[in-house]
Scaffold this active site. Structure first.
Site, PDB file in Angstrom:
ATOM      1  N   CYS A 174       3.943  -2.493  -8.545  1.00  0.00           N
ATOM      2  CA  CYS A 174       2.637  -2.043  -8.057  1.00  0.00           C
ATOM      3  C   CYS A 174       2.796  -0.839  -7.108  1.00  0.00           C
ATOM      4  O   CYS A 174       3.128   0.244  -7.577  1.00  0.00           O
ATOM      5  CB  CYS A 174       1.906  -3.219  -7.422  1.00  0.00           C
ATOM      6  SG  CYS A 174       0.138  -2.943  -7.338  1.00  0.00           S
TER       7      CYS A 174
ATOM      8  N   GLU B  54       6.671 -11.207  -9.051  1.00  0.00           N
ATOM      9  CA  GLU B  54       7.208 -11.955  -7.901  1.00  0.00           C
ATOM     10  C   GLU B  54       6.230 -12.981  -7.342  1.00  0.00           C
ATOM     11  O   GLU B  54       6.612 -13.818  -6.526  1.00  0.00           O
ATOM     12  CB  GLU B  54       7.673 -10.978  -6.806  1.00  0.00           C
ATOM     13  CG  GLU B  54       6.579 -10.282  -6.006  1.00  0.00           C
ATOM     14  CD  GLU B  54       5.953  -9.071  -6.713  1.00  0.00           C
ATOM     15  OE1 GLU B  54       6.222  -8.852  -7.903  1.00  0.00           O
ATOM     16  OE2 GLU B  54       5.164  -8.360  -6.046  1.00  0.00           O
TER      17      GLU B  54
ATOM     18  N   HIS C  20       2.630  -7.944 -10.609  1.00  0.00           N
ATOM     19  CA  HIS C  20       3.495  -8.618  -9.627  1.00  0.00           C
ATOM     20  C   HIS C  20       4.173  -9.875 -10.170  1.00  0.00           C
ATOM     21  O   HIS C  20       3.740 -10.980  -9.871  1.00  0.00           O
ATOM     22  CB  HIS C  20       2.644  -9.055  -8.423  1.00  0.00           C
ATOM     23  CG  HIS C  20       2.065  -7.948  -7.638  1.00  0.00           C
ATOM     24  ND1 HIS C  20       2.722  -7.350  -6.579  1.00  0.00           N
ATOM     25  CD2 HIS C  20       0.876  -7.324  -7.725  1.00  0.00           C
ATOM     26  CE1 HIS C  20       1.966  -6.407  -6.061  1.00  0.00           C
ATOM     27  NE2 HIS C  20       0.832  -6.371  -6.736  1.00  0.00           N
TER      28      HIS C  20
ATOM     29  N   GLU D  86       0.866  -1.176   0.000  1.00  0.00           N
ATOM     30  CA  GLU D  86       0.000   0.000   0.000  1.00  0.00           C
ATOM     31  C   GLU D  86       0.903   1.226   0.000  1.00  0.00           C
ATOM     32  O   GLU D  86       1.597   1.504   0.981  1.00  0.00           O
ATOM     33  CB  GLU D  86      -0.933  -0.044   1.222  1.00  0.00           C
ATOM     34  CG  GLU D  86      -1.759   1.199   1.433  1.00  0.00           C
ATOM     35  CD  GLU D  86      -2.488   1.672   0.170  1.00  0.00           C
ATOM     36  OE1 GLU D  86      -3.150   0.846  -0.499  1.00  0.00           O
ATOM     37  OE2 GLU D  86      -2.379   2.860  -0.165  1.00  0.00           O
TER      38      GLU D  86
HETATM   39  N1  GLN Z   1      -3.439  -0.014  -4.386  1.00  0.00           N
HETATM   40  C1  GLN Z   1      -2.142  -0.063  -3.801  1.00  0.00           C
HETATM   41  C2  GLN Z   1      -1.556   1.332  -3.594  1.00  0.00           C
HETATM   42  O1  GLN Z   1      -2.142   2.297  -3.872  1.00  0.00           O
HETATM   43  C3  GLN Z   1      -1.166  -0.889  -4.619  1.00  0.00           C
HETATM   44  C4  GLN Z   1      -1.575  -2.350  -4.590  1.00  0.00           C
HETATM   45  C5  GLN Z   1      -0.438  -3.320  -4.749  1.00  0.00           C
HETATM   46  O2  GLN Z   1       0.738  -2.995  -4.537  1.00  0.00           O
HETATM   47  N2  GLN Z   1      -0.778  -4.556  -5.033  1.00  0.00           N
HETATM   48  O3  GLN Z   1      -0.470   1.440  -3.117  1.00  0.00           O
END
Ligand code: GLN
Length: 212
Positions: A84, A181, A179, A53
């Site tokens: 991400c 990974e 991802h 996040e």
């Molecule tokens: N929605 C997340 C964010 O804003 C990212 C999600 C993720 O890393 N799988 O950081």
């Protein structure tokens, strides 16, 4: 297990799926370690910022005093790979930050967090990425961002069928909205990152001390 002889890569380990990145990197022979404190930066050949996040990661890296030295190291050429939330952290622009959210700002892209609606919060799709080889990349998106705009120096490695970029590289910075990974057998992004590090070490003009 024999000691890793590859480059020392710090995986930002304060929130998110850092364990998966450590496993992927170690499987390729890299000396993957957790990055949590600013004083650990100097010994690193590269940094991975995992999924998670981004707003929490941003807050914690700043409160640990890591954000500013990490930004400085990246600006002076330390290679980085972000997936991400990690892509969001690297981005120069963020279309929809939460109040007060900052990024490291080293990748010339503007991204939108949570770019896919509720029905598409998570999805998987095969994306052709010729720069990584013939086999398409099986991309797993989890509340993922998308690149909305990017500068000329940014190479788009992969895009959705609608044309929006989801994997990019700019110099020593690699980023994917998905991802790799978490996908068994998909090691091409981590391999590419190791190549970036190797090239960075060869062309290093001595500004950054070799890690060991
Ligand atoms: N929605 C997340 C964010 O804003 C990212 C999600 C993720 O890393 N799988 O950081």
């Amino acid at each position: 297990m024999s000691p890793a002889s590859g480059p020392r890569i710090g995986v930002l380990g304060i929130q998110g799926d850092f364990r998966e990145h450590i496993a992927s990197l170690r499987a390729l022979g890299a000396d993957a370690v957790l990055l949590r404190r600013p004083e650990e930066l100097a010994a690193l050949d590269g940094v991975v910022i995992p999924g998670g996040e981004s707003s929490v990661m941003d807050k914690l890296t700043r409160s640990f005093g890591l954000a500013a030295p990490l930004r400085d190291a990246l600006r002076s050429g330390l290679p980085a790979y972000g997936t991400c939330a990690g892509m969001i952290m690297l981005a120069a622009g963020l279309a929809n930050p939460i109040a007060g959210q900052e990024t490291l700002g080293v990748l010339d892209v503007s991204v939108r967090r949570n770019a896919f609606g509720a029905q598409n919060e998570s999805f998987e799709i095969d994306i052709p990425m010729p720069a990584l080889g013939e086999r398409p990349v099986h991309a797993v998106f989890i509340r993922a961002p998308v690149v909305e705009t990017h500068g000329d120096a940014v190479e788009v490695l992969g895009a959705l069928p609608d044309g929006r970029a989801v994997a990019v590289q700019q110099g020593n910075i690699l980023a994917s909205a998905f991802h790799p990974e978490v996908v068994a057998g998909e090691d091409r992004f981590h391999r590419r990152f190791l190549e970036i590090i190797e090239r960075a070490q060869c062309s290093s003009n001595g500004e950054r001390e070799p890690a060991r």
